[in-house]
Design a protein around this motif. Sequence first.
Motif, mmCIF file in Angstrom:
data_model
loop_
_atom_site.group_PDB
_atom_site.id
_atom_site.type_symbol
_atom_site.label_atom_id
_atom_site.label_comp_id
_atom_site.label_asym_id
_atom_site.label_seq_id
_atom_site.Cartn_x
_atom_site.Cartn_y
_atom_site.Cartn_z
ATOM 1 N N ILE A 55 0.824 -1.201 0.000
ATOM 2 C CA ILE A 55 0.000 0.000 0.000
ATOM 3 C C ILE A 55 0.869 1.265 0.000
ATOM 4 N N TYR A 56 2.136 1.142 0.457
ATOM 5 C CA TYR A 56 3.039 2.293 0.509
ATOM 6 C C TYR A 56 3.764 2.523 -0.817
ATOM 7 N N HIS A 57 3.643 1.592 -1.757
ATOM 8 C CA HIS A 57 4.366 1.684 -3.025
ATOM 9 C C HIS A 57 3.674 2.719 -3.913
ATOM 10 N N VAL A 58 4.425 3.740 -4.366
ATOM 11 C CA VAL A 58 3.813 4.821 -5.145
ATOM 12 C C VAL A 58 3.246 4.302 -6.465
ATOM 13 N N GLY A 59 3.910 3.310 -7.069
ATOM 14 C CA GLY A 59 3.395 2.732 -8.305
ATOM 15 C C GLY A 59 2.067 2.028 -8.091
ATOM 16 N N PHE A 60 1.943 1.331 -6.965
ATOM 17 C CA PHE A 60 0.699 0.658 -6.596
ATOM 18 C C PHE A 60 -0.409 1.693 -6.400
ATOM 19 N N GLN A 61 -0.106 2.753 -5.657
ATOM 20 C CA GLN A 61 -1.105 3.794 -5.388
ATOM 21 C C GLN A 61 -1.592 4.442 -6.680
ATOM 22 N N LEU A 62 -0.662 4.806 -7.556
ATOM 23 C CA LEU A 62 -1.029 5.473 -8.804
ATOM 24 C C LEU A 62 -1.809 4.547 -9.728
ATOM 25 N N SER A 63 -1.360 3.298 -9.835
ATOM 26 C CA SER A 63 -1.999 2.353 -10.745
ATOM 27 C C SER A 63 -3.458 2.119 -10.370
ATOM 28 N N TYR A 64 -3.707 1.846 -9.103
ATOM 29 C CA TYR A 64 -5.075 1.554 -8.674
ATOM 30 C C TYR A 64 -5.944 2.812 -8.622
ATOM 31 N N THR A 65 -5.355 3.937 -8.263
ATOM 32 C CA THR A 65 -6.136 5.172 -8.194
ATOM 33 C C THR A 65 -6.586 5.615 -9.583
ATOM 34 N N VAL A 66 -5.667 5.621 -10.533
ATOM 35 C CA VAL A 66 -6.011 6.048 -11.894
ATOM 36 C C VAL A 66 -6.997 5.071 -12.529
ATOM 37 N N ALA A 67 -6.747 3.765 -12.343
ATOM 38 C CA ALA A 67 -7.666 2.765 -12.911
ATOM 39 C C ALA A 67 -9.066 2.929 -12.328
ATOM 40 N N THR A 68 -9.147 3.145 -11.012
ATOM 41 C CA THR A 68 -10.449 3.349 -10.368
ATOM 42 C C THR A 68 -11.133 4.604 -10.897
#
Length: 739
Positions: free
Chosen positions: A297-310
């Motif tokens: 959850i702290y990974h910036v790539g994870f945050q961006l990927s799921y946020t933009v997709a959502t």
Amino acid sequence: MIVSYLHLLHYRQENKILFLLLSSWLFWVLFFSYHHEKLDKIEKAEENVEKLLVKFAEYPTFDGNKLSASVHTIIGEKLALSYYIQTEKEKEELISRLQPNMFCSVNGTIKTPNEPTNPNAFNYREYLLTQKISYTLLVDTITDCREGKQSFYTQLLKYRHNGIHLINDIFSPSVAPFVNALLFGHKEGMEQEAMEAYQQLGLSHLLAISGLHVTVISGFLYFILLRIGMTREMVRYCLLIFLPLYVIISGAAPSVIRAVVMAWIILFLSKWKTAIEPLDALVISFIGFLLINPFIIYHVGFQLSYTVATGLLLSSFLLEKTVHTIHASFMISLISQLVALPILLNHFYEFSLLSVLLNIIYVPIYSLIVLPLSLITYSLLLIFPPIAQIGVSILNEFLQKLNHLAKWVHQFDLFHVVLGKTPLILILMFYMTIFIALYLLENYWIKKLKLLMIILLIPFTLQILFIKFSPVGEVVFIDVGQGDSILIRLPFNKGTYLIDTGGRVTFASEDWQKRNSNFDPGEHIIVPLLKSKGITKIDKLILTHGDSDHIGSVDHIMEHFKVHSLLTGNTIEKKEMEKKKIEMARRKGIHVIEVSSGMNWRSGKNTFMIVAPEKSAIASNDASIGIYAKIGQKTWLFTGDIEVEGERKIVQKYPSIKVDILKVGHHGSRTSTSEHLLSTIEPTIAVISAGENNRYGHPHREVIHLLHEHRVTVYRTDQHGAVVYQFLFGRDRMITIKT
């Protein structure tokens, strides 16, 4: 929980499902509480190990004389290994031998990764946890390496490794890293200037394998397999097999795992003609990710990927209203940039006003030309290399032009906005206003444009008021290792002063030992710290004297910030480095002021007086700029590298000076901080800027003992990290980054 709630709002579900949402929320609260408790327990003392058998989990990375890799112990614990190679011959041997599944015996030290020592700095410990690594292994010797049993997984890693090297050998050095990023998720060797341009212009997602790449590559494979005579059913089975393999080949970044899992679920269920909403597939992959590794959850790539997709999936009704391709591209780019913005500000503190426009240009070019051509060219390199040279030539020329354009646009500061690090409460407000704005767009289109703009401007306004124009004043003794750098920031942006910049200490090295990019405290510590506070202008950049550990990083400060005035000592026989920095400032149109004892300035109730050097003094440590100041509720003495003789002159000229906080001279060397000085100025707090385990032994024991004899509270950057004094409306406090 949030994704589920937005999902229900999006599809207008019944309120009875609220019970399930609350249950889900309770589960995740307990789940993360448990893992955060585990996080608190990972701290442990250093442990020396001998003949520890480790297995390499991947191909190691070589950067000059440094080897880095992820390894597993026999009990399955994953460690981040670092080793400093001794000779060029040893480096060649390690490059040729080390590979995944190789076992080696090592001697070294296992320790807990360091936490940040400066405000808002990169958290290396947190990053390693996203990789399921709790400890680092600093190796002294590597011996007795032997190959383990090769598996299908290691063969895939070998294929990826060979593919990366093939691209590096065939393409030009400036283009190869971009092709490798697109095909294998490998970005090493990328030109620093180009990488910064892509990141700050909001284009870096093009180089991170995600849904766009998975769609293009799957479509490419689908077309090829159909053309060679396979049935659609057989092609579907091939894709179900290929997609998990592609995760490994492409580097297994969170963005590619997210895209592949979503595609795989939808493709798998299509066999039974069972439709699944993309948002459901997204949530399934999200939950699976967190169950496997909660710290992702702290990974910036994870945050961006799921946020933009959502954001894009929740805006599907809105996107369906667009009729023209250009209009659709604009809306996709706008929504993507909008929902990514709070995360980008939280991690990188800045964005470009041209991001939406540039994405409209770059996304089609990359998705329709660059990526397909890279795939075709790489395939031809494996099958028929002579024909592939055509694609290589086109990509070399085309990507160089694209990168040149990005770097050219990036140089215009007018479109570059630095807002600082967004706190959690403002992140939530950003997303609340973005959700409301998208709802208004979906239901009213542009009929309520004024209301929409007002809503979106609310969090931006608060960010500017409380971050860029913060009412809190502060003095930050920045931890730059063995050097000095002090940030003074007055409330409401009434003044920003930087005393020294630290600098990189260089030693003679052979070519094979040199790193691709050397660590510089100005570039990697001070610039991010200042940007995280929304700082874009430095009113006074003060160079106390000419030593490299004080002014070596001036170049990076001048490059990233508008500097109004450069203050340097009114001295003669300056060091060559100081002369070059002054000349550079003049070329940039910065007002250079030579200061000497007696000069002063004021900003509100805060006053600053130069107490050293004397006019036309010979440049030396004793001729460092010394500043007596009243900042907040405290009086200060900043001493640079002033030694005993310089201290004597200050006390002789200003015998009535009393000081609350003393910046100890020359990093706590025994040549500074005399009994006479302490008896005269009577400080209650002393701050020492020194590097951890530095080769000079700073601060010296005699100085620490003398300070304690005078009942002075001592703060040290080597032990406490950055030392911060904050003041607000008559109240103040001292805090340290390391406890």
